[in-house]
Design an enzyme around this catalytic site. Structure first.
Site, PDB file in Angstrom:
ATOM      1  N   ASP A  89     -28.648  28.757  20.827  1.00 29.93           N
ATOM      2  CA  ASP A  89     -27.950  29.179  22.032  1.00 29.93           C
ATOM      3  C   ASP A  89     -28.634  30.431  22.548  1.00 29.93           C
ATOM      4  O   ASP A  89     -28.911  31.359  21.777  1.00 29.93           O
ATOM      5  CB  ASP A  89     -26.494  29.507  21.721  1.00 29.93           C
ATOM      6  CG  ASP A  89     -25.652  28.275  21.427  1.00 29.93           C
ATOM      7  OD1 ASP A  89     -26.220  27.174  21.299  1.00 29.93           O
ATOM      8  OD2 ASP A  89     -24.422  28.423  21.324  1.00 29.93           O
ATOM      9  N   HIS A 173     -31.520  25.834  14.846  1.00 32.17           N
ATOM     10  CA  HIS A 173     -31.647  24.454  14.406  1.00 32.17           C
ATOM     11  C   HIS A 173     -33.038  23.930  14.732  1.00 32.17           C
ATOM     12  O   HIS A 173     -33.780  24.522  15.507  1.00 32.17           O
ATOM     13  CB  HIS A 173     -30.580  23.590  15.089  1.00 32.17           C
ATOM     14  CG  HIS A 173     -29.173  23.968  14.738  1.00 32.17           C
ATOM     15  ND1 HIS A 173     -28.303  23.109  14.105  1.00 32.17           N
ATOM     16  CD2 HIS A 173     -28.481  25.127  14.911  1.00 32.17           C
ATOM     17  CE1 HIS A 173     -27.138  23.706  13.908  1.00 32.17           C
ATOM     18  NE2 HIS A 173     -27.225  24.944  14.406  1.00 32.17           N
ATOM     19  N   SER A 287     -31.496  37.826  18.599  1.00 29.51           N
ATOM     20  CA  SER A 287     -32.939  38.012  18.503  1.00 29.51           C
ATOM     21  C   SER A 287     -33.617  36.969  19.369  1.00 29.51           C
ATOM     22  O   SER A 287     -33.079  36.564  20.387  1.00 29.51           O
ATOM     23  CB  SER A 287     -33.404  37.921  17.054  1.00 29.51           C
ATOM     24  OG  SER A 287     -34.713  38.433  16.927  1.00 29.51           O
TER      25      SER A 287
END
Length: 318
Positions: A89, A173, A287
């Site tokens: 995200d 992911h 990050s």
């Protein structure tokens, strides 16, 4: 080296690693049960967290650090039927084709591809074989690192940078089905990777501490680089329990890397196999992730700079 306007130079003079470690310690403090719902709701309001996706009661999270590293409800991130999906995200900062050995950070500012990913044979202390969780040992002979462009006659190299803000879901992911053959842990600085700093600090992504995961997908080379930042307590890789980042004492000299290979994860594939959408690890605070990959010349990104994306959403198509 640090190069930019006076704001960047002031930032470079601060003890960012010590401050980040202090922040990590504060984040690990156990909060009173009665305070947790109020504290986490306040944080969610300030940074825009979506509490509807949180699977547990807020009292379940003992510390702010645990809340940062929260999971989300099953099915909250459907995986698109696309050649590549978003690994996290966040907000798309930049993307495009890599020409030569330079990657564009922003318009007019580039950094070295080899500095980002490392070069063959440059690991400090040699290459380590990571064993499978079952304890089986693999070969101690490291596989050769693939060239960054394996099929120059029909493919190009591309990149995509995704920034995770403090309110985002912080786990990342797999963007594609691929095999991770090795990882390189670079020590370095912990500058902020916010869009403000990205636009002002040259070589930001090669100055900061990072993990370069290198391997291959069906079209050739594939690399994924989680980049550390100010107040990032650690970067976690689920299939690499030996990895330690942002430690109090540096494990190797600044801006060098140690290397490990994952041959024993699958002797047939020569690395750690991953499916698109499979959880790989995460950050302890916001990050950045940099993707560098080889793909046919008809590859096209279907996102825009500044666009918000979520795990599993399509990034491009042929």
């Amino acid at each position: 080296k640090v190069d930019g306007p006076w704001q960047v130079r002031v930032l470079g003079a601060l003890p960012l690693r010590s401050l980040s470690q202090l922040w990590g310690y504060l984040n690990s403090l156990v909060l009173p049960v009665w305070f947790r719902p109020f504290g986490f709701k306040l944080y969610a309001t300030i940074f825009g967290c979506n509490l509807d996706e949180v699977p547990e009661d807020l009292t379940h999270y003992e510390s702010l650090g645990e809340f940062f590293y929260r999971t989300i409800k099953e099915g909250a991130r459907p995986i698109a039927d696309a050649p590549m999906v978003s690994p996290a995200d966040g907000r798309v900062l930049h993307f495009g084709e890599i020409v030569g050995e330079r990657v564009e950070q922003v318009k007019g500012i580039t950094y070295s591809l080899q500095a980002l990913l490392g070069t063959e044979g440059a690991a400090v202390g040699g290459t380590t074989e990571i064993e499978r969780a079952s304890g089986e040992s693999g070969t101690t002979t490291p596989r050769s690192t693939p060239q960054y462009l394996l099929h120059p006659d029909r493919n190009n190299l591309y990149f995509c940078v995704i920034y995770l803000a403090p309110g985002d879901y912080h786990r990342f992911h797999s963007p594609v089905a691929w095999v991770v053959e090795r990882r390189r842990h670079f020590t370095g600085d912990l500058f902020s990777v916010s869009p403000y700093i990205v636009n002002r600090l040259k070589d930001l992504f090669v100055l900061n501490e990072r993990i370069a995961l290198l391997g291959r997908w069906r079209y050739g080379f594939f690399g994924m680089v989680p980049v550390g930042a100010t107040n990032v307590g650690s970067i976690r890789i689920n299939f690499d329990e030996s990895l330690r980042t942002n430690t109090r004492h540096l494990t190797h000299p600044p801006h060098t890397f140690t290397e490990a290979v994952y041959t024993s994860a699958s002797s047939a594939l020569g690395g750690q196999p991953l499916l698109a959408g499979e959880e790989m690890g995460g950050f302890r605070l916001g990050s950045t992730i940099v993707l560098v990959f080889e793909a046919p010349k008809d590859w096209k990104f279907n996102v825009k700079a500044g666009q918000k994306v979520k795990v599993g959403e399509a990034l491009g198509e042929f």
